[in-house]
Scaffold this motif. Structure first.
Motif, PDB file in Angstrom:
ATOM      1  N   VAL A  51      33.138  45.813  36.498  1.00 14.31           N
ATOM      2  CA  VAL A  51      33.591  45.492  35.141  1.00 14.31           C
ATOM      3  C   VAL A  51      35.161  45.798  35.119  1.00 14.31           C
ATOM      4  O   VAL A  51      35.709  46.720  35.411  1.00 14.31           O
ATOM      5  N   HIS A  52      35.861  44.593  34.976  1.00 13.13           N
ATOM      6  CA  HIS A  52      37.235  44.243  35.294  1.00 13.13           C
ATOM      7  C   HIS A  52      37.717  43.784  33.587  1.00 13.13           C
ATOM      8  O   HIS A  52      37.317  42.974  33.296  1.00 13.13           O
ATOM      9  N   ASP A  68      34.158  49.252  39.820  1.00  8.58           N
ATOM     10  CA  ASP A  68      34.431  48.602  41.097  1.00  8.58           C
ATOM     11  C   ASP A  68      33.208  48.739  42.107  1.00  8.58           C
ATOM     12  O   ASP A  68      33.572  49.063  43.260  1.00  8.58           O
ATOM     13  N   GLY A  69      32.186  48.079  41.982  1.00  6.59           N
ATOM     14  CA  GLY A  69      30.968  47.979  42.921  1.00  6.59           C
ATOM     15  C   GLY A  69      30.330  49.261  42.798  1.00  6.59           C
ATOM     16  O   GLY A  69      30.101  49.990  43.838  1.00  6.59           O
ATOM     17  N   LEU A  70      29.539  49.729  41.590  1.00  4.00           N
ATOM     18  CA  LEU A  70      28.794  50.361  41.496  1.00  4.00           C
ATOM     19  C   LEU A  70      27.044  50.450  41.450  1.00  4.00           C
ATOM     20  O   LEU A  70      26.686  49.297  41.037  1.00  4.00           O
ATOM     21  N   SER A  71      26.263  51.250  42.175  1.00  7.29           N
ATOM     22  CA  SER A  71      24.997  50.999  42.436  1.00  7.29           C
ATOM     23  C   SER A  71      24.381  52.173  42.092  1.00  7.29           C
ATOM     24  O   SER A  71      24.573  53.176  42.568  1.00  7.29           O
ATOM     25  N   GLU A 129      34.764  37.922  26.117  1.00  4.16           N
ATOM     26  CA  GLU A 129      35.705  36.817  26.411  1.00  4.16           C
ATOM     27  C   GLU A 129      36.977  37.706  27.061  1.00  4.16           C
ATOM     28  O   GLU A 129      37.745  37.108  27.588  1.00  4.16           O
ATOM     29  N   ARG A 130      37.144  39.001  27.050  1.00  6.71           N
ATOM     30  CA  ARG A 130      38.026  39.701  27.677  1.00  6.71           C
ATOM     31  C   ARG A 130      37.602  40.616  29.010  1.00  6.71           C
ATOM     32  O   ARG A 130      38.585  41.358  29.512  1.00  6.71           O
ATOM     33  N   THR A 131      36.468  40.475  29.178  1.00  9.52           N
ATOM     34  CA  THR A 131      35.942  41.502  30.400  1.00  9.52           C
ATOM     35  C   THR A 131      35.248  40.685  31.281  1.00  9.52           C
ATOM     36  O   THR A 131      34.234  39.771  31.050  1.00  9.52           O
ATOM     37  N   ALA A 132      35.489  40.768  32.582  1.00  9.34           N
ATOM     38  CA  ALA A 132      34.828  40.204  33.754  1.00  9.34           C
ATOM     39  C   ALA A 132      33.473  41.139  34.215  1.00  9.34           C
ATOM     40  O   ALA A 132      34.084  42.265  34.865  1.00  9.34           O
ATOM     41  N   LEU A 133      32.521  40.667  34.214  1.00 10.07           N
ATOM     42  CA  LEU A 133      31.181  41.345  34.655  1.00 10.07           C
ATOM     43  C   LEU A 133      30.502  40.577  35.677  1.00 10.07           C
ATOM     44  O   LEU A 133      30.590  39.561  35.700  1.00 10.07           O
ATOM     45  N   ASP A 134      30.273  41.542  36.744  1.00 14.92           N
ATOM     46  CA  ASP A 134      29.581  40.914  38.085  1.00 14.92           C
ATOM     47  C   ASP A 134      28.614  41.932  38.476  1.00 14.92           C
ATOM     48  O   ASP A 134      28.682  43.245  38.028  1.00 14.92           O
ATOM     49  N   ASN A 160      28.287  52.298  31.133  1.00 14.61           N
ATOM     50  CA  ASN A 160      27.132  52.594  30.277  1.00 14.61           C
ATOM     51  C   ASN A 160      27.372  51.406  28.960  1.00 14.61           C
ATOM     52  O   ASN A 160      26.292  50.905  28.398  1.00 14.61           O
ATOM     53  N   LEU A 161      28.735  51.193  28.640  1.00 18.20           N
ATOM     54  CA  LEU A 161      28.619  50.001  27.890  1.00 18.20           C
ATOM     55  C   LEU A 161      28.235  48.751  28.204  1.00 18.20           C
ATOM     56  O   LEU A 161      27.933  47.936  27.522  1.00 18.20           O
ATOM     57  N   ALA A 162      28.552  48.571  29.620  1.00 20.61           N
ATOM     58  CA  ALA A 162      28.065  47.185  30.333  1.00 20.61           C
ATOM     59  C   ALA A 162      26.666  47.072  30.273  1.00 20.61           C
ATOM     60  O   ALA A 162      25.942  46.174  30.118  1.00 20.61           O
TER      61      ALA A 162
END
Length: 357
Positions: free
Chosen positions: A29-30, A42-45, A78-83, A68-70
């Motif tokens: 989440v960036h 940054d890379g959570l599992s 629009e303002r958040t990069a999710l991967d 948890n918001l993710a």
């Protein structure tokens, strides 16, 4: 033939049973800001099974709430990069349409926020807010929804719920407002409940009551719970499993007894050293972790904890400052640290001895 079929079916069932209800894989989440990109997660599992409680701990800014918001899909896309990947009972959430997430939120998955007074509308009665959540997801009539609100207030321990259902949030005490938030979160019997530091602003007696309530409701509904906190004492009393976050990454995870009893990461050891113990000598000084959490705009290379770590200089070839440690689970207990098992036993024992002496 039938025996072979039975074995195959049994094996398949065992495999399905091991699949976690919630699965988070390599979540990133960036956020883009004027100063640069904030790598909040940054890379959570991790995984969570039904009927179990996962405690997520760490200092402020470690990425607990952002994670948890993710999961709930509450970030501004629009303002958040999710991967990465977030699967809830096999359904992908990160790429789900907003209308699908709205159908899940409050129904299949729900959240208890830290500040109940800020989360509840001051213009509507507590009962009306609980009832509205129920009506939205079930299509119940106003009368049915009000009856359900009364039932939930009774279930979470609100006295005279048939009368208090018509009160406004300011007429409730802090503990009662938190109970009302729990009632709202559970009104549709969610399968996943996220509790974001719900006991932080409450006194210890009410904290204990809220934790007992969550345990009782979990036993009744079989709910999977994520409990976010910075308080290891709360985690010790509530969680089945513990995930320790630092700088947007997981540094240690495993069963509660293993993580809190035999920590393998210096950060976890530091957290335990900075909290008072009810079992040990009363004159043992607390040992706060030196320094401050890293900037997630420009996090340090390698292990993000190494600038504050008392043991980093003991690792060969300066690995801590150059290479990111991987989370390597052993018997279900994983740690992202370059220290060897032997080094941990030696250095951590010296650290504890120094605290006592």
């Amino acid at each position: 033939m039938s025996a072979g079929t039975s074995t195959s079916t049994s094996s398949s069932a065992d495999t399905e049973a091991r699949v976690p209800f919630l699965s988070v894989r390599d979540l990133k989440v960036h956020f883009s800001t004027e100063d640069g990109v904030v790598k909040a997660v940054d890379g959570l599992s991790f995984g969570l099974e039904r009927g179990r409680t996962l405690g997520i701990v760490g200092e402020s800014g470690s990425g607990k709430s952002v994670t948890n918001l993710a999961i709930l899909g509450l970030h501004d896309r629009e303002r958040t990069a999710l991967d990465g990947e977030v699967l809830l009972d096999g359904r992908e959430l990160l790429t789900a349409a907003e209308r699908d997430l709205e159908a899940l939120r409050g129904n299949t998955m729900s959240m208890i926020f830290q500040d109940a007074l800020a989360s509840l509308s001051p213009y509507h009665t507590v009962g009306a807010q609980i009832a509205e959540t129920y009506r939205k997801h079930t299509g119940a009539s106003r009368r049915e929804a009000r009856a359900r609100a009364v039932e939930m207030l009774r279930r979470v321990g609100i006295p005279q719920p048939d009368m208090r259902v018509g009160d406004y949030p300011h007429q409730f005490s802090g503990g009662m407002r938190q109970r009302a938030m729990i009632a709202m979160a559970l009104v549709c019997d969610p399968e996943l409940l996220i509790a974001d530091e719900p006991t932080t602003a409450l006194d210890v007696t009410v904290q204990a009551q809220i934790m007992d309530l969550l345990r009782d409701l979990q036993q009744e509904f079989g709910t999977a719970i994520i409990f976010i906190t910075h308080d290891l004492g709360v985690i010790a009393n509530l969680a089945d499993d513990v995930l320790v976050m630092y700088g947007g990454r997981c540094v240690e995870k495993g069963g509660r007894a293993e993580v809190l009893g035999v920590p393998r990461h210096p950060y976890t050891l530091g957290l335990l050293g900075s909290m008072p113990s009810l079992d040990g000598p009363v004159d043992v000084p607390l040992s706060p972790i030196p320094g401050t959490p890293p900037s997630l705009l420009a996090p340090p290379p390698g292990c993000r904890f190494h600038p504050r770590c008392a043991f980093a200089e003991k690792v060969r070839d300066a690995l801590c400052s150059t290479r990111r440690p991987l989370l390597e689970p052993v018997d279900g207990h994983g740690t992202a640290c370059h220290l060897t098992a032997g080094q941990r036993r030696e250095y951590f024992a010296d650290y504890r001895a120094a605290r006592v002496n």
